[in-house]
Design a protein around this motif. Structure first.
Motif, PDB file in Angstrom:
ATOM      1  N   ASP A 233      -7.015  -0.902 -49.126  1.00 19.94           N
ATOM      2  CA  ASP A 233      -6.360  -2.203 -49.095  1.00 19.94           C
ATOM      3  C   ASP A 233      -6.294  -2.744 -50.585  1.00 19.94           C
ATOM      4  N   LEU A 234      -7.216  -2.402 -51.368  1.00 20.41           N
ATOM      5  CA  LEU A 234      -7.409  -3.101 -52.813  1.00 20.41           C
ATOM      6  C   LEU A 234      -6.638  -2.425 -53.730  1.00 20.41           C
TER       7      LEU A 234
ATOM      8  N   VAL B 173      -6.120  -3.453 -57.547  1.00 19.73           N
ATOM      9  CA  VAL B 173      -7.102  -4.249 -58.054  1.00 19.73           C
ATOM     10  C   VAL B 173      -8.100  -3.603 -59.123  1.00 19.73           C
TER      11      VAL B 173
ATOM     12  N   ARG C 168     -18.842 -14.636 -50.919  1.00 18.42           N
ATOM     13  CA  ARG C 168     -17.428 -14.325 -51.581  1.00 18.42           C
ATOM     14  C   ARG C 168     -16.907 -15.210 -52.593  1.00 18.42           C
TER      15      ARG C 168
ATOM     16  N   ALA D  75     -16.497 -14.153 -56.585  1.00 21.20           N
ATOM     17  CA  ALA D  75     -14.927 -14.487 -57.151  1.00 21.20           C
ATOM     18  C   ALA D  75     -15.014 -14.905 -58.358  1.00 21.20           C
TER      19      ALA D  75
ATOM     20  N   ASP E 112     -10.511 -11.918 -56.648  1.00 20.22           N
ATOM     21  CA  ASP E 112     -10.685 -12.582 -55.108  1.00 20.22           C
ATOM     22  C   ASP E 112     -10.692 -11.514 -54.216  1.00 20.22           C
ATOM     23  N   ARG E 113      -9.809 -10.561 -54.107  1.00 23.22           N
ATOM     24  CA  ARG E 113      -9.689  -9.641 -53.000  1.00 23.22           C
ATOM     25  C   ARG E 113     -10.745  -8.807 -53.022  1.00 23.22           C
ATOM     26  N   LEU E 114     -11.226  -8.267 -54.111  1.00 22.45           N
ATOM     27  CA  LEU E 114     -12.314  -7.532 -54.141  1.00 22.45           C
ATOM     28  C   LEU E 114     -13.679  -8.238 -53.459  1.00 22.45           C
TER      29      LEU E 114
ATOM     30  N   GLU F 224     -13.726 -10.560 -51.606  1.00 21.43           N
ATOM     31  CA  GLU F 224     -13.591 -10.688 -50.072  1.00 21.43           C
ATOM     32  C   GLU F 224     -13.885  -9.273 -49.527  1.00 21.43           C
ATOM     33  N   ALA F 225     -13.565  -8.269 -49.956  1.00 20.93           N
ATOM     34  CA  ALA F 225     -13.950  -6.967 -49.355  1.00 20.93           C
ATOM     35  C   ALA F 225     -15.269  -6.656 -49.323  1.00 20.93           C
TER      36      ALA F 225
END
Ligand code: FDA
Length: 390
Positions: free
Chosen positions: A206-207, A210, A278, A282, A287-289, A291-292
């Protein structure tokens, strides 16, 4: 000298073969340079994103993989990055250092190929392009059949590289010839290659897209550069570097926060208890990383998390274990680790110890550099060393 009699026949007009041919030709040797491609230096042309990372200022033997870590020392010390830079300068090719000692053309990789062809012309090298070698016989001289023509020479140089990127004409030809003459091959495998993930690790798919600076570890090696998540797994310079040291079954450890101290989360809990993992992540990583990773660690507010769990989380973030199920293989590998065993070659001249007149240079040999211009420097240095002897 008859038309088809040469002092040396060099098979492979890539980086190593071109430099070797030029230098040997300029020493007064009559050289034939053969390639099955109809154009020389195809890998040079696509290298460095079309700008050719032609050497590295920090070239040193410890930046090369080989069953014999000492083998590359002699050639690398006799033909250095400074020597190739002087050649580039003499052709008035503008260049710049991008990062970590990596030198690129300001203009185009075509300039490096033009330089090499120009040097070959100065050495009156004969070129035979678009020609397949159909037979090699060795009595006192080597008799090489190329199409309808048979050429002979007391020296034969294997410079046909490794099998990485077959669509560019790469083959394992050098290994086949070397084996025929009794030389050993260190098991080849793709290197400087993206790694693929499966199972649990797939959640990171999903990343895709990134990128973040990390320290990536494989075996005893570690690299502080960028990592990139892809649809298939992991890439980016840190991962490509680590891939050369990675073996099937091994984990790759990633430190997502190379600058953090071991107690950074505890310290943050004291000063900002209401923040979440998170948000804390961040501040440093995308940010996506963030979050994961915080989802995987199942940690929210720091105040609501025990010190013990925060210490464990900091440790996990500093050595996140990925378990690649493979690599993207020779189709995507910038180089091949392994190849013609250095045990059978002279480190001074690249000549086979027990086969008179046979040489191997460049990527065909079991010497593989890090990412960043090291592989071309090995091609130049090993080509130069053989050129002094043929
Ligand atoms: P190379 O592969 O250059 O040449 C071998 C030649 O032999 C080819 O011309 C081929 O056609 C020919 N050949 C093969 N089989 C034959 C046969 N059976 N008969 C006749 N001819 C045959 N390195 C670096 O230092 N800086 C960089 O920027 C990059 N970038 C880069 C990008 C990409 C996409 C790749 C794939 C690789 C790189 N590299 C790199 C690695 C570098 O390109 C590589 O290490 C060198 O080209 C190796 O030089 P050689 O001359 O040994 O082989």
């Amino acid at each position: 000298m008859p038309r088809d009699q040469y002092d040396a026949i060099i098979l492979g007009a890539g980086a190593a073969g071109l430099l070797c041919a030029a230098i040997a030709g300029q020493r007064g040797r009559r050289i034939l340079l053969v390639d099955h491609a109809d154009e020389v230096g195809k890998k040079i042309l696509i290298s460095g994103g079309g700008r050719c990372n032609f050497t590295n200022l920090h070239t040193a033997p410890d930046r090369y993989l080989s069953a014999n870590p000492h083998f590359a020392k002699s050639a690398l010390s006799r033909y250095t990055a400074a020597d190739f830079i002087a050649l580039v300068d003499s052709h008035r090719i503008a260049w710049h250092e991008k990062t970590l000692g990596q030198l690129f053309c300001d203009g185009s990789a075509k300039q490096i190929v033009a330089l090499l062809l120009d040097e070959c012309a100065r050495g009156q090298v004969d070129l035979a392009l678009g020609q397949s070698v159909t037979d090699i016989a060795h009595v006192t001289d080597y008799r090489v059949t190329i199409g309808a023509r048979t050429v002979t020479a007391p020296s034969l140089v294997l410079a046909t590289g490794g099998p990485s990127i077959p669509k560019l004409g790469a083959t394992g030809f050098a290994y086949d010839v070397a084996r025929r003459f009794g030389l050993k091959i260190v098991e080849p495998r793709p290197a400087l290659v993206p790694l693929t993930l499966a199972g649990d690790d797939l959640l990171f798919r999903d990343l895709a897209g990134v990128a973040t600076p990390v320290v990536a570890r494989a075996g005893k090696a570690s690299f502080h550069e960028a990592a990139l998540f892809t649809h298939r797994g992991l890439s980016g310079p840190a991962i490509l570097q680590a891939s050369s040291y990675w073996r099937h079954g091994d984990a790759v450890g990633i430190d997502f926060l190379p600058a953090a101290t071991p107690d950074w989360l505890l310290a943050l809990k004291r000063t900002q208890p209401r923040t979440t993992l998170r948000r804390a992540l961040a501040a440093t990583i995308p940010d996506r990383l963030a979050e994961a990773l915080s989802d995987r660690l199942a940690i929210g507010e720091l105040a609501a998390t025990t010190d013990r769990r925060l210490t464990d989380a900091a440790r996990t973030l500093a050595d996140w274990r990925f378990h690649p199920n493979g690599s993207e293989g020779y189709a995507k590998a910038e180089v091949t680790v392994g190849g013609i065993s250095t045990a059978d070659l002279s480190s001074q001249t690249m000549a086979a110890r027990r086969v008179p007149g046979l040489y191997a240079i460049g990527e065909a040999v079991d010497v593989t550099g890090w990412l960043g211009g090291y592989n071309f420097q090995w091609a130049w240095a090993s080509g130069w060393a053989a050129a002094q002897d043929v």
